[in-house]
Design an enzyme around this catalytic site. Structure first.
Site, short mmCIF file in Angstrom:
data_model
loop_
_atom_site.label_atom_id
_atom_site.label_comp_id
_atom_site.label_asym_id
_atom_site.label_seq_id
_atom_site.Cartn_x
_atom_site.Cartn_y
_atom_site.Cartn_z
N ASP A 42 0.81 -1.22 0.00
CA ASP A 42 0.00 0.00 0.00
C ASP A 42 0.85 1.27 0.00
OD1 ASP A 42 -1.40 2.28 1.46
OD2 ASP A 42 -3.09 0.93 1.25
N GLY A 47 -4.74 2.70 -0.23
CA GLY A 47 -4.35 1.88 -1.37
C GLY A 47 -5.09 0.56 -1.41
N ASP A 48 -4.91 -0.25 -0.40
CA ASP A 48 -5.49 -1.59 -0.39
C ASP A 48 -7.01 -1.59 -0.44
OD1 ASP A 48 -3.06 -2.85 -0.34
OD2 ASP A 48 -3.10 -3.37 1.78
N PHE A 49 -7.63 -0.79 0.40
CA PHE A 49 -9.07 -0.89 0.55
C PHE A 49 -9.85 0.11 -0.30
CE2 PHE A 49 -7.42 -3.18 4.13
CZ PHE A 49 -8.26 -4.28 4.21
#
Length: 380
Positions: free
Chosen positions: A127, A155-157
């Protein structure tokens, strides 16, 4: 009569991966899709982004396991691919040359960190790296300090899993008119960059034209910030941007008219921050809550995750649809924790539900738990 779930009947195969892919699958499951997670053999640790899903173990390097997956995908609506570029192709599961030829209605959702065609495409990352090259990380943090990553949320979610979920919904919508599936390519660089559209588009305005941490909405202004209260480690948030809300804030803090310098002059911001810092430390967070609750001062407590859980906070779906709502999120289906699905749990029931497959007839189970397509003639 129970409301129809909006994604009821949609079959999703999710290849096990890190946060973004499972989060996209979680959102699909919440809205009624049947999500079958593909875990590796001998996998013993569970994933917490698995509410409403089931799992089977497959060894994709075993031709019999590989054949089972291909037959499964021939009857699925969505495949979530969480791997780096080229992995699916090396597994003999190329989206266009293999999967879509077998099932033209299949939607192959591919989630990567970096862009698939950028200079970082062959590099590993997380991320913090994705939001770094997107330009977003440079905007986060206090003035004069190094950029500060907000966990792996952006980033990830937000820029990853949620954007991939959106792409899948768009592809499903498109399929209603074309009858065809397609490849959905989502990446966390573009996803997080879009989330930063407002500050980027305001770089030439007074709202966001200063260095990191000096602007109106990034901790620069004293009336859009957080302050520690009398009980150490407990904070209050302030977002009193509009004049009428700022007036309510000043009233709640107990300042008299004309006691503080004008907030319109940025040169006064340090003095205002000092005054607010001192005043908030005079009362506990609970005392400030009693003062500001029900007012338009835009002042609320900074609640911690453990506090919410202990208070029985009700986790709700990401959005409510009046006629076709999501599955209720309750303690018995994961609730606050998101669920903990152990590899191999519930998947056999899903195979029977989707395809009528039976163990020993349509598939067998290896000693390590991996499912393999039976050597007997396929029913498909």
């Amino acid at each position: 009569m129970p409301a129809q779930l909006p994604l009821a009947g949609i079959r999703v195969v999710e290849l096990a991966g890190l946060a973004p892919g499972p989060f996209a699958g979680l959102l699909l499951a919440d809205y009624g899709a049947s999500v079958l997670r593909i875990d590796r053999p001998k996998a013993i640790s569970g994933d917490q982004l698995t509410r409403g899903k089931t799992s089977i173990n497959l060894d994709l390097r075993d031709p019999a396991s590989h054949r089972l997956l291909l037959d499964l995908l021939a009857n699925a609506d969505v495949l979530i691919d969480p791997f780096r570029p080229g992995v699916l192709e090396r597994l003999g599961l190329g989206p266009k040359d293999v999967l879509l030829k077998r099932n033209p209605r299949l939607i192959v959702a591919r989630m990567t960190g970096f862009r698939r065609d950028g200079k970082y495409k062959d590099m590993a990352g997380h991320d913090i790296n994705y939001i770094a090259v997107s330009g977003v990380l440079s905007m986060l943090g206090r003035a004069g300090e190094r950029p500060h990553a907000p966990g792996n949320i952006l980033g990830d979610f937000a820029g990853g899993g949620a954007v991939c979920f959106l792409g899948i919904l768009l592809a499903l919508l498109s399929r209603t008119s074309t009858g065809c599936g397609q490849v959905v390519e989502a990446n966390m660089v573009d996803g997080s960059a879009f989330l930063a559209a407002m500050p980027r588009l305001n770089l030439q305005t007074p709202v966001w034209n200063g260095p990191r941490g000096t602007n109106m909405l990034d901790g620069g202004s004293p009336f859009y910030d957080t302050y520690e209260t009398k009980d150490k480690g407990k904070y209050f948030s302030v977002g009193a941007l509009e004049p009428q809300f700022y007036a309510a804030l000043i009233k709640g803090l107990g300042f008299q008219k004309g006691e503080l310098p004008s907030r319109d002059d940025r040169a006064n911001w340090p003095a205002l921050r000092e005054a607010f810092t001192k005043r908030f430390k005079e009362k506990t967070r609970a005392e400030w809550e009693a003062i500001f609750d029900g007012t338009d001062a835009c002042a609320t407590p900074v609640l911690e995750q453990s506090e919410l859980q202990e208070a029985g906070y009700e986790q709700r779906p990401i959005v409510h649809l009046s006629d076709t709502p999501a599955r209720p999120i309750a303690a018995d289906n994961g609730g606050w924790t998101g669920g903990l699905l152990l590899p191999g749990t519930g998947g056999k029931e899903t195979l029977k539900s989707w395809l009528g497959w039976e163990q020993g007839q349509d598939y067998d189970v290896r000693k390590d738990g991996a499912l393999v397509r039976a050597d007997r003639k396929s029913k498909l």
